[in-house]
Motif scaffolding. Sequence first.
Motif, PDB file in Angstrom:
ATOM      1  N   SER A   1       8.486  -6.324  -6.663  1.00  0.00           N
ATOM      2  CA  SER A   1       7.212  -5.832  -5.144  1.00  0.00           C
ATOM      3  C   SER A   1       6.294  -6.998  -4.618  1.00  0.00           C
ATOM      4  O   SER A   1       7.054  -7.237  -3.337  1.00  0.00           O
ATOM      5  CB  SER A   1       7.100  -4.246  -4.793  1.00  0.00           C
ATOM      6  OG  SER A   1       7.605  -3.219  -5.552  1.00  0.00           O
ATOM      7  N   GLU A   2       5.522  -6.991  -5.199  1.00  0.00           N
ATOM      8  CA  GLU A   2       4.839  -8.084  -5.415  1.00  0.00           C
ATOM      9  C   GLU A   2       5.563  -9.668  -4.816  1.00  0.00           C
ATOM     10  O   GLU A   2       4.898  -9.955  -3.489  1.00  0.00           O
ATOM     11  CB  GLU A   2       3.802  -8.138  -6.435  1.00  0.00           C
ATOM     12  CG  GLU A   2       2.642  -9.369  -5.196  1.00  0.00           C
ATOM     13  CD  GLU A   2       2.802 -10.413  -5.851  1.00  0.00           C
ATOM     14  OE1 GLU A   2       1.711 -11.755  -5.755  1.00  0.00           O
ATOM     15  OE2 GLU A   2       2.665 -10.422  -6.716  1.00  0.00           O
TER      16      GLU A   2
ATOM     17  N   GLU B   1       0.812  -1.031  -0.025  1.00  0.00           N
ATOM     18  CA  GLU B   1      -0.436  -0.115  -0.272  1.00  0.00           C
ATOM     19  C   GLU B   1       0.846   1.159  -0.161  1.00  0.00           C
ATOM     20  O   GLU B   1       0.243   2.361  -0.861  1.00  0.00           O
ATOM     21  CB  GLU B   1      -0.709   0.081   1.187  1.00  0.00           C
ATOM     22  CG  GLU B   1      -2.008   1.040   1.318  1.00  0.00           C
ATOM     23  CD  GLU B   1      -2.819   1.078   2.148  1.00  0.00           C
ATOM     24  OE1 GLU B   1      -4.082   1.327   1.971  1.00  0.00           O
ATOM     25  OE2 GLU B   1      -2.508  -0.261   3.269  1.00  0.00           O
ATOM     26  N   PRO B   2       2.343   1.536   0.903  1.00  0.00           N
ATOM     27  CA  PRO B   2       2.507   2.516   0.867  1.00  0.00           C
ATOM     28  C   PRO B   2       3.703   2.765  -0.197  1.00  0.00           C
ATOM     29  O   PRO B   2       3.381   3.991  -1.196  1.00  0.00           O
ATOM     30  CB  PRO B   2       3.397   2.202   1.840  1.00  0.00           C
ATOM     31  CG  PRO B   2       3.092   1.197   2.752  1.00  0.00           C
ATOM     32  CD  PRO B   2       2.354   0.400   2.082  1.00  0.00           C
TER      33      PRO B   2
ATOM     34  N   ASN C   1       2.344   1.597  -3.722  1.00  0.00           N
ATOM     35  CA  ASN C   1       1.024   1.767  -4.688  1.00  0.00           C
ATOM     36  C   ASN C   1       0.050   2.901  -4.659  1.00  0.00           C
ATOM     37  O   ASN C   1      -0.791   3.125  -4.805  1.00  0.00           O
ATOM     38  CB  ASN C   1       0.698   0.575  -4.943  1.00  0.00           C
ATOM     39  CG  ASN C   1       1.247  -0.385  -5.738  1.00  0.00           C
ATOM     40  OD1 ASN C   1       2.840  -0.578  -5.809  1.00  0.00           O
ATOM     41  ND2 ASN C   1       1.016  -2.090  -4.742  1.00  0.00           N
ATOM     42  N   ARG C   2       0.335   3.894  -3.339  1.00  0.00           N
ATOM     43  CA  ARG C   2      -0.552   4.897  -3.267  1.00  0.00           C
ATOM     44  C   ARG C   2      -1.593   5.606  -3.962  1.00  0.00           C
ATOM     45  O   ARG C   2      -2.518   5.807  -3.761  1.00  0.00           O
ATOM     46  CB  ARG C   2      -0.623   5.893  -1.680  1.00  0.00           C
ATOM     47  CG  ARG C   2      -2.322   6.128  -0.805  1.00  0.00           C
ATOM     48  CD  ARG C   2      -1.140   6.926   0.608  1.00  0.00           C
ATOM     49  NE  ARG C   2      -1.331   5.484   1.568  1.00  0.00           N
ATOM     50  CZ  ARG C   2       0.051   5.713   2.251  1.00  0.00           C
ATOM     51  NH1 ARG C   2       1.438   6.504   2.126  1.00  0.00           N
ATOM     52  NH2 ARG C   2      -0.437   4.908   2.892  1.00  0.00           N
ATOM     53  N   SER C   3      -0.815   6.521  -4.687  1.00  0.00           N
ATOM     54  CA  SER C   3      -1.571   7.265  -6.395  1.00  0.00           C
ATOM     55  C   SER C   3      -1.402   6.791  -6.931  1.00  0.00           C
ATOM     56  O   SER C   3      -1.826   6.828  -7.906  1.00  0.00           O
ATOM     57  CB  SER C   3      -0.894   8.587  -5.702  1.00  0.00           C
ATOM     58  OG  SER C   3       0.433   8.346  -6.369  1.00  0.00           O
ATOM     59  N   TYR C   4      -1.242   5.498  -7.284  1.00  0.00           N
ATOM     60  CA  TYR C   4      -0.116   4.466  -8.766  1.00  0.00           C
ATOM     61  C   TYR C   4      -1.160   3.440  -8.588  1.00  0.00           C
ATOM     62  O   TYR C   4      -1.941   3.650  -9.868  1.00  0.00           O
ATOM     63  CB  TYR C   4       1.013   4.231  -9.371  1.00  0.00           C
ATOM     64  CG  TYR C   4       1.949   5.588  -8.759  1.00  0.00           C
ATOM     65  CD1 TYR C   4       2.032   5.900  -9.582  1.00  0.00           C
ATOM     66  CD2 TYR C   4       2.347   6.012  -7.541  1.00  0.00           C
ATOM     67  CE1 TYR C   4       3.050   7.583  -9.578  1.00  0.00           C
ATOM     68  CE2 TYR C   4       3.290   6.663  -7.027  1.00  0.00           C
ATOM     69  CZ  TYR C   4       3.935   7.479  -7.883  1.00  0.00           C
ATOM     70  OH  TYR C   4       4.582   8.754  -8.096  1.00  0.00           O
TER      71      TYR C   4
END
Length: 80
Positions: A63-64, A25-26, A28-31
């Motif tokens: 990242s995943e 989440e941190p 990917n928050r805005s993307y």
Amino acid sequence: MRISVTIEAEYESEEEARIVMKALEPENRSYVESEIDGSTLRFTMESDSIGTALNTADDLIFSEMIVENMMGFKSKDSEN
């Protein structure tokens, strides 16, 4: 032109999917928009550029994979 990319990862449980979603989440928050459907984690992203969409998808997948490896998770599609 607007490019939309959806990536799905299926886990053994909904709890595992939630852990991965919270870990990413941190970053990917805005993307990236994330949602859980049972044990499936779905990421959706949009861009005006195919290059940007591909870079974002590549970063997300990398990242995943790191989160999965750190947590010892295996997606249902992985071997072993």
